[in-house]
Write a protein that holds these residues in place. Structure first.
Motif, PDB file in Angstrom:
ATOM      1  N   GLU A   1      -0.185   2.721 -13.599  1.00  0.00           N
ATOM      2  CA  GLU A   1       1.392   3.079 -13.269  1.00  0.00           C
ATOM      3  C   GLU A   1       1.812   2.187 -12.889  1.00  0.00           C
ATOM      4  O   GLU A   1       3.322   2.429 -12.680  1.00  0.00           O
TER       5      GLU A   1
ATOM      6  N   GLN B   1       0.663  -1.391   0.095  1.00  0.00           N
ATOM      7  CA  GLN B   1      -0.346  -0.253   0.256  1.00  0.00           C
ATOM      8  C   GLN B   1       0.549   1.297  -0.206  1.00  0.00           C
ATOM      9  O   GLN B   1       0.626   2.371  -0.839  1.00  0.00           O
ATOM     10  N   ASP B   2       2.198   1.453   0.359  1.00  0.00           N
ATOM     11  CA  ASP B   2       2.559   2.330   0.865  1.00  0.00           C
ATOM     12  C   ASP B   2       3.211   2.426   0.030  1.00  0.00           C
ATOM     13  O   ASP B   2       3.621   3.507  -1.100  1.00  0.00           O
TER      14      ASP B   2
ATOM     15  N   THR C   1       2.399   1.519  -3.561  1.00  0.00           N
ATOM     16  CA  THR C   1       1.224   2.065  -4.564  1.00  0.00           C
ATOM     17  C   THR C   1       0.763   3.531  -3.942  1.00  0.00           C
ATOM     18  O   THR C   1       0.230   3.338  -4.907  1.00  0.00           O
ATOM     19  N   ALA C   2       0.355   4.374  -2.998  1.00  0.00           N
ATOM     20  CA  ALA C   2      -0.556   4.815  -2.514  1.00  0.00           C
ATOM     21  C   ALA C   2       0.010   6.184  -3.349  1.00  0.00           C
ATOM     22  O   ALA C   2      -1.920   6.681  -3.769  1.00  0.00           O
ATOM     23  N   ASP C   3       0.646   6.813  -3.764  1.00  0.00           N
ATOM     24  CA  ASP C   3       0.110   7.979  -4.763  1.00  0.00           C
ATOM     25  C   ASP C   3       0.380   7.654  -6.063  1.00  0.00           C
ATOM     26  O   ASP C   3       0.113   8.018  -7.389  1.00  0.00           O
ATOM     27  N   ALA C   4       0.356   6.527  -6.881  1.00  0.00           N
ATOM     28  CA  ALA C   4       0.044   5.823  -7.796  1.00  0.00           C
ATOM     29  C   ALA C   4      -1.159   5.020  -8.606  1.00  0.00           C
ATOM     30  O   ALA C   4      -1.753   4.327  -8.007  1.00  0.00           O
ATOM     31  N   GLY C   5      -1.243   5.633  -9.463  1.00  0.00           N
ATOM     32  CA  GLY C   5      -2.584   5.158 -10.511  1.00  0.00           C
ATOM     33  C   GLY C   5      -2.488   3.406 -10.969  1.00  0.00           C
ATOM     34  O   GLY C   5      -1.153   3.596 -10.817  1.00  0.00           O
TER      35      GLY C   5
END
Length: 183
Positions: A67, A57-58, A60-64
């Motif tokens: 991405e 989760q950390d 991939t948190a800021d990726a769509g």
């Protein structure tokens, strides 16, 4: 950290994975599938699955979702704890990594030689032959060695309980992972 929203009990770990009516919702959210895969590659160790899920989760948190590829994120998170990736010509690393993985269950694999770290043995050993030895040895203990086709010059994979083969065979493709038993 939050666990994925699911319609099933995440602690089930596909206990009925050999049910012939097993269906995996391939449209389930990626996080749901990742969570289930982590439970499978960490049999009996939900704490490690939770730690790895938080790391996923950390990461991939800021990726769509378009991405990143979940498999490659997972590979980095589980490497040497619940999975492995070694160069195709590195027999020593393969033996070392699988030996490390099976130590979680207090298993000691018979590689067919007294010392599987012997330089002469490793110089003559092929990755496919070593994978077959490990696969056969693990089957005797009720585990399955899985190999991920990474499309690179590496061999990668993980180990699950054999009773979860059908579940793994459904979850991996839903995550875009080309997987086959190691034997």
């Amino acid at each position: 950290m939050h666990l994925p929203d699911t319609e099933f009990d995440p602690d089930d770990n596909f206990a009925h994975g050999t049910d012939p009516d097993l269906e995996i919702d391939e449209d389930a959210g990626t996080e749901t599938l990742v969570w289930q895969l982590l439970l499978l590659v960490n049999p009996g160790d939900e704490e490690t699955a939770l730690q790895q899920f938080a790391a996923y989760q950390d990461a991939t948190a800021d990726a769509g979702e378009d991405e990143f590829e979940p498999a490659w994120v997972l590979k980095d998170i589980i490497d040497w704890k619940s999975g492995f990736q070694v160069h195709d010509d590195d027999a020593a690393a393969l033996v070392e990594s699988i030996t490390e993985l099976v130590a979680r269950w207090n298993l000691d694999l018979d590689w067919g030689v007294e010392d599987p770290t012997d330089d002469e043995f490793l110089a003559d050993a092929s990755i496919p032959a070593l994978l077959q030895v490990a696969y056969d040895a693990l089957r005797a203990y009720g585990y399955t060695l899985w190999i991920w086709d990474t499309g690179t010059a590496t061999t990668a994979g993980w180990i699950t309980l054999s009773r979860d083969n059908e579940a793994m065979g459904a979850i991996a493709p839903a995550l875009g992972i080309k997987l086959r038993p190691g034997g």
